[in-house]
Design a protein around this motif. Structure first.
Motif, mmCIF file in Angstrom:
data_model
loop_
_atom_site.group_PDB
_atom_site.id
_atom_site.type_symbol
_atom_site.label_atom_id
_atom_site.label_comp_id
_atom_site.label_asym_id
_atom_site.label_seq_id
_atom_site.Cartn_x
_atom_site.Cartn_y
_atom_site.Cartn_z
ATOM 1 N N ALA A 54 70.497 68.667 118.274
ATOM 2 C CA ALA A 54 71.944 68.815 118.116
ATOM 3 C C ALA A 54 72.215 69.434 116.754
ATOM 4 C CB ALA A 54 72.640 67.461 118.222
ATOM 5 N N VAL A 55 73.020 70.481 116.729
ATOM 6 C CA VAL A 55 73.418 71.090 115.464
ATOM 7 C C VAL A 55 74.741 70.455 115.060
ATOM 8 C CG1 VAL A 55 73.941 73.235 114.257
ATOM 9 C CG2 VAL A 55 72.206 73.211 116.069
ATOM 10 N N VAL A 56 74.735 69.760 113.918
ATOM 11 C CA VAL A 56 75.906 68.988 113.475
ATOM 12 C C VAL A 56 76.390 69.450 112.099
ATOM 13 C CG1 VAL A 56 75.390 66.965 114.911
ATOM 14 C CG2 VAL A 56 74.420 67.110 112.610
ATOM 15 N N LYS A 57 76.072 70.695 111.745
ATOM 16 C CA LYS A 57 76.541 71.239 110.460
ATOM 17 C C LYS A 57 78.064 71.324 110.453
ATOM 18 C CE LYS A 57 75.865 75.916 112.303
ATOM 19 N NZ LYS A 57 74.857 76.993 112.478
ATOM 20 N N ALA A 58 78.626 71.551 109.258
ATOM 21 C CA ALA A 58 80.079 71.716 109.110
ATOM 22 C C ALA A 58 80.845 70.556 109.762
ATOM 23 C CB ALA A 58 80.534 73.063 109.673
ATOM 24 N N ASP A 59 80.450 69.336 109.371
ATOM 25 C CA ASP A 59 81.096 68.124 109.899
ATOM 26 C C ASP A 59 81.089 68.115 111.427
ATOM 27 O OD1 ASP A 59 82.272 65.619 109.495
ATOM 28 O OD2 ASP A 59 84.308 66.423 109.580
ATOM 29 N N ALA A 60 79.920 68.478 111.994
ATOM 30 C CA ALA A 60 79.791 68.573 113.456
ATOM 31 C C ALA A 60 80.909 69.454 114.014
ATOM 32 C CB ALA A 60 79.770 67.199 114.118
ATOM 33 N N TYR A 61 80.980 70.686 113.465
ATOM 34 C CA TYR A 61 81.965 71.680 113.905
ATOM 35 C C TYR A 61 83.377 71.073 113.881
ATOM 36 C CZ TYR A 61 78.014 74.590 115.575
ATOM 37 O OH TYR A 61 76.865 75.335 115.676
ATOM 38 N N GLY A 62 83.641 70.299 112.826
ATOM 39 C CA GLY A 62 84.982 69.730 112.653
ATOM 40 C C GLY A 62 85.224 68.445 113.418
ATOM 41 N N CYS A 63 84.226 67.990 114.192
ATOM 42 C CA CYS A 63 84.440 66.811 115.049
ATOM 43 C C CYS A 63 84.020 65.494 114.386
ATOM 44 C CB CYS A 63 83.697 66.991 116.374
ATOM 45 S SG CYS A 63 84.439 68.276 117.398
ATOM 46 N N GLY A 64 83.361 65.560 113.204
ATOM 47 C CA GLY A 64 82.982 64.319 112.513
ATOM 48 C C GLY A 64 81.486 64.069 112.594
ATOM 49 N N ILE A 65 80.763 64.409 111.519
ATOM 50 C CA ILE A 65 79.293 64.378 111.556
ATOM 51 C C ILE A 65 78.770 62.959 111.773
ATOM 52 C CG2 ILE A 65 79.032 64.212 109.019
ATOM 53 C CD1 ILE A 65 76.589 66.103 109.330
ATOM 54 N N THR A 66 79.408 61.952 111.178
ATOM 55 C CA THR A 66 78.908 60.584 111.294
ATOM 56 C C THR A 66 79.066 60.074 112.723
ATOM 57 O OG1 THR A 66 79.391 60.139 108.985
ATOM 58 C CG2 THR A 66 79.213 58.224 110.431
ATOM 59 N N GLN A 67 80.265 60.197 113.264
ATOM 60 C CA GLN A 67 80.536 59.679 114.610
ATOM 61 C C GLN A 67 79.703 60.425 115.658
ATOM 62 O OE1 GLN A 67 82.772 60.530 112.302
ATOM 63 N NE2 GLN A 67 84.224 58.845 112.061
ATOM 64 N N VAL A 68 79.637 61.771 115.509
ATOM 65 C CA VAL A 68 78.911 62.571 116.505
ATOM 66 C C VAL A 68 77.415 62.280 116.441
ATOM 67 C CG1 VAL A 68 78.258 64.937 117.131
ATOM 68 C CG2 VAL A 68 80.659 64.394 116.628
ATOM 69 N N SER A 69 76.857 62.231 115.224
ATOM 70 C CA SER A 69 75.411 61.997 115.105
ATOM 71 C C SER A 69 75.040 60.611 115.617
ATOM 72 C CB SER A 69 74.956 62.146 113.648
ATOM 73 O OG SER A 69 75.293 63.427 113.168
ATOM 74 N N ARG A 70 75.878 59.627 115.317
ATOM 75 C CA ARG A 70 75.594 58.264 115.787
ATOM 76 C C ARG A 70 75.580 58.223 117.316
ATOM 77 N NH1 ARG A 70 79.857 55.311 113.759
ATOM 78 N NH2 ARG A 70 78.842 54.762 111.810
ATOM 79 N N ALA A 71 76.588 58.848 117.928
ATOM 80 C CA ALA A 71 76.683 58.826 119.398
ATOM 81 C C ALA A 71 75.504 59.570 120.030
ATOM 82 C CB ALA A 71 78.010 59.435 119.845
#
Ligand SMILES: *Cc1c(COP(=O)(O)O)cnc(C)c1O
Length: 389
Positions: A54-71
């Motif tokens: 999963a590419v989560v650069k730039a705050d997960a494309y604006g969606c929130g890097i912490t929440q997206v990476s955790r999920a």
């Protein structure tokens, strides 16, 4: 991203679209983590037997890097790509064991952070590799790196000849590489001959890196066929609902829903103009809704209403309505003449993204791509996360 305290009430009702916004914000941005996970699972099964990162650069494309990476970590994703070491730290905090690759690579002085966050630089030339090797020698850090090979972007990456020079090191074993990768120039254009040239060049150079997993495909590259998959695919945009196959209907679920408040409704006469520059003239008695988002919230000024030009549209009471006049910094006017008067009121909400309005549709009106719509999403919205557990 911190939430103002009164978003809690929305959180509780997160399965329903926001009917109201907290007092301190311009609107409510709802991010559907379940949709992101479903999109990752879809790409993951499409890529089998390759793994799906999963590419989560730039705050997960604006969606929130912490929440997206955790999920995604919870869903089984084991490899993450970020651009910076700050982003690597955010991912490491929510997934203790995943591999994290840093696309911006190694620079002098960054070694301690690579060791601290246990992440891996994506290395793009011989000098950078020498610096990384020196860091490993002096520090004793044994973590691996990725080798990035340029097959046509001319952005980062070893030129082919320089990568060939690494062959003896590969043959010697103990080379310290956990990935060899390249990046596609034009993956979203199915018929572009550069795709075939890049896959052939990459296949050849990757074959020198025997035993090292290889990776070429971004989101769109996954849909170019299994010869593009190698050992690991690296989707970003498609996870967040951008269409990776722009020449066909999107195979991905929408992720983002954006609602903003009606600050005022007003009626104007035929011949009156709306907004800065008077670019839009009422052709008949018109009702307007003035809503609380503008270009400072990432709703591009290019999408505004100009006489005889089709503007972007907004969902008001279930109906598509055009924008009237230029988009201001914090506000815009919507022509709601066709919406029954009782269906819209001051304090109600309208939908800028969602209910069939996609980031790709907005990108068309903004004169850009879905990626930039997402990474421009404003900081003044309350952010609400749906699902993910
Ligand atoms: C951003 C990026 C990706 C992800 O690309 P998408 O088109 O968003 O899927 C993959 N690889 C590299 C090297 C990138 O910079």
């Amino acid at each position: 991203m911190t939430l103002v305290s009164d978003t809690k009430s929305i959180d509780a009702a997160a399965n329903k679209p926001a009917a109201t916004a907290p007092a301190g914000v311009t609107g409510v941005l709802t991010i559907d983590l379940d949709a992101i996970v479903a999109n990752w699972r879809k790409l993951n099964s499409q890529a089998i037997p390759a793994d799906c990162a999963a590419v989560v650069k730039a705050d997960a494309y604006g969606c929130g890097i912490t929440q997206v990476s955790r999920a995604l970590a919870k869903a089984g994703c084991r490899t993450f790509f970020v651009a910076t070491l700050d982003e690597a730290r955010a991912v490491r905090e929510v997934t203790p064991t995943s591999a994290i690759y840093v696309l911006d690579g190694f620079f002098p002085g960054s070694g301690d952070l690579y060791a601290k966050f246990d992440c891996r630089p994506v290395i793009g030339d011989a000098t950078e590799l020498a610096e990384w090797d020196a860091f490993r020698t002096t520090s004793g850090w044994e973590g691996p790196a990725a080798i990035h090979i340029d097959t046509g972007m001319n952005r980062l990456g070893f030129r082919i000849a320089d990568a060939q020079a690494l062959e003896p090191r590969i043959k010697n074993g103990n080379h310290g590489f956990s990935l060899v990768m390249s990046h596609l120039v034009s993956a979203e254009v199915l018929g572009d001959p550069i795709n075939g040239r890049q896959v052939a060049a990459f296949r050849e150079i990757a074959s020198l890196f025997s035993g090292v997993p290889a990776s070429l495909a971004n989101s769109s590259g996954i849909f170019l066929g299994s010869q593009f998959h190698f050992d690991l695919v690296r989707p970003g945009a498609a996870l967040y609902g951008v269409n990776p196959t722009p020449e066909a209907d999107t195979p991905m679920l929408p992720v983002v829903d954006l609602r903003v408040r009606v600050a005022q409704t007003r009626a104007i006469e035929k011949g009156e103009t709306v907004g800065y520059g008077a670019t839009w003239t009422a052709r008949h008695p018109t009702r307007l809704a003035i809503v609380t988002a503008g270009y400072a919230d990432g709703y591009f000024r290019a999408a505004g209403g100009i006489d005889n030009v089709r503007s972007a549209e907004v969902m008001v009471a279930g109906q598509r309505c055009p924008i009237a006049g230029r988009i201001s910094m914090d506000l815009m006017a919507i022509d709601v003449t066709d919406v029954p008067p009782g269906a819209i009121r001051r304090g109600g909400m309208v939908t800028l993204i969602g209910e069939g309005i996609t980031v790709d549709e907005l990108a068309h009106h903004f004169g850009t791509i879905g990626y930039e719509v997402l990474t421009s999403l404003g900081k003044r919205y309350a952010r609400v996360y749906k699902g993910g557990d």
